[in-house]
Design an enzyme around this catalytic site. Sequence first.
Site, mmCIF file in Angstrom:
data_model
loop_
_atom_site.group_PDB
_atom_site.id
_atom_site.type_symbol
_atom_site.label_atom_id
_atom_site.label_comp_id
_atom_site.label_asym_id
_atom_site.label_seq_id
_atom_site.Cartn_x
_atom_site.Cartn_y
_atom_site.Cartn_z
ATOM 1 N N GLY A 42 0.809 -1.205 0.000
ATOM 2 C CA GLY A 42 0.000 0.000 0.000
ATOM 3 C C GLY A 42 0.840 1.252 0.000
ATOM 4 O O GLY A 42 0.316 2.368 0.060
ATOM 5 N N ASP A 43 2.169 1.077 -0.053
ATOM 6 C CA ASP A 43 3.111 2.191 -0.113
ATOM 7 C C ASP A 43 4.135 1.858 -1.189
ATOM 8 O O ASP A 43 3.913 0.981 -2.006
ATOM 9 C CB ASP A 43 3.761 2.399 1.260
ATOM 10 C CG ASP A 43 4.207 3.832 1.504
ATOM 11 O OD1 ASP A 43 4.631 4.480 0.520
ATOM 12 O OD2 ASP A 43 4.141 4.308 2.645
ATOM 13 N N ASP A 44 5.259 2.573 -1.209
ATOM 14 C CA ASP A 44 6.295 2.275 -2.196
ATOM 15 C C ASP A 44 6.798 0.844 -2.007
ATOM 16 O O ASP A 44 7.070 0.418 -0.880
ATOM 17 C CB ASP A 44 7.462 3.251 -2.031
ATOM 18 C CG ASP A 44 7.009 4.697 -2.132
ATOM 19 O OD1 ASP A 44 6.260 5.019 -3.074
ATOM 20 O OD2 ASP A 44 7.404 5.505 -1.273
#
Length: 246
Positions: free
Chosen positions: A26-28
């Site tokens: 859900g992030d990098d």
Amino acid sequence: MLTNSIDVFADSCTNTRIEDCYIISGDDCVAVKSGWDEYGISFGMPTKHLVIRRLTCISPYSAAIALGSEMSGGIEDVRAEDITAYQTESAVRIKTAVGRGAFVRNVYVRGMSLHTMKWVFWMTGNYKAHADGRYDPHALPEITGINYRDIVAENVSMAGRLEGISGDPFTGICISNATIGMAVKHKKAIWMCSDVEGVTSGVDPKPCDLLDGQQSKKMDGGGCEFPSDVLEIDNVVLKSCSYQMS
């Protein structure tokens, strides 16, 4: 094959290898950092000699590989190749701002296969989050020597969003052999560029005028640079082991 539901961090690391990874995040998917504002500047330990290869990433809200935003100790000599991304906001993103200081330089990326994303190329000098109010407003980051080559993308909303810093442009950007298939409902502005300087070769759709500089020694046979030397970390051989349940 490594499977993760979170991202992988490289923070103030030297001689690091990240390879054969499948990451859903859900992030990098891979976050490259080196300290935040005045604290990173004071500690002064860059991330350098980083190899990322054979990465598959799914991240609807972030990048396959992000450099920054915490980069105040510096980031240099990052080599990424054989990158595949699906349903990812951007491919390689550089994030920095006034007050960060230090540098992101000598970044080399080749061989990206990208499927459905907002931006292929994304750099911003306007990532304003700070650790506190004690950062130095005169600490300007240096972003230079950013190389991308051999890229195929499909279903893209915008090819590139490259935003440097007024009075402190991002320089030495090189993009070559990149074919970007735009989504049916793509953004009206296919490229957005400000305060950047660079060269391109074999890029479709045509990049913005700020990336229309004269070809230089950075171009090797029409392509952007990718180092041929071997880093120390590539001489490290990982041993495998097995066990049997009793």
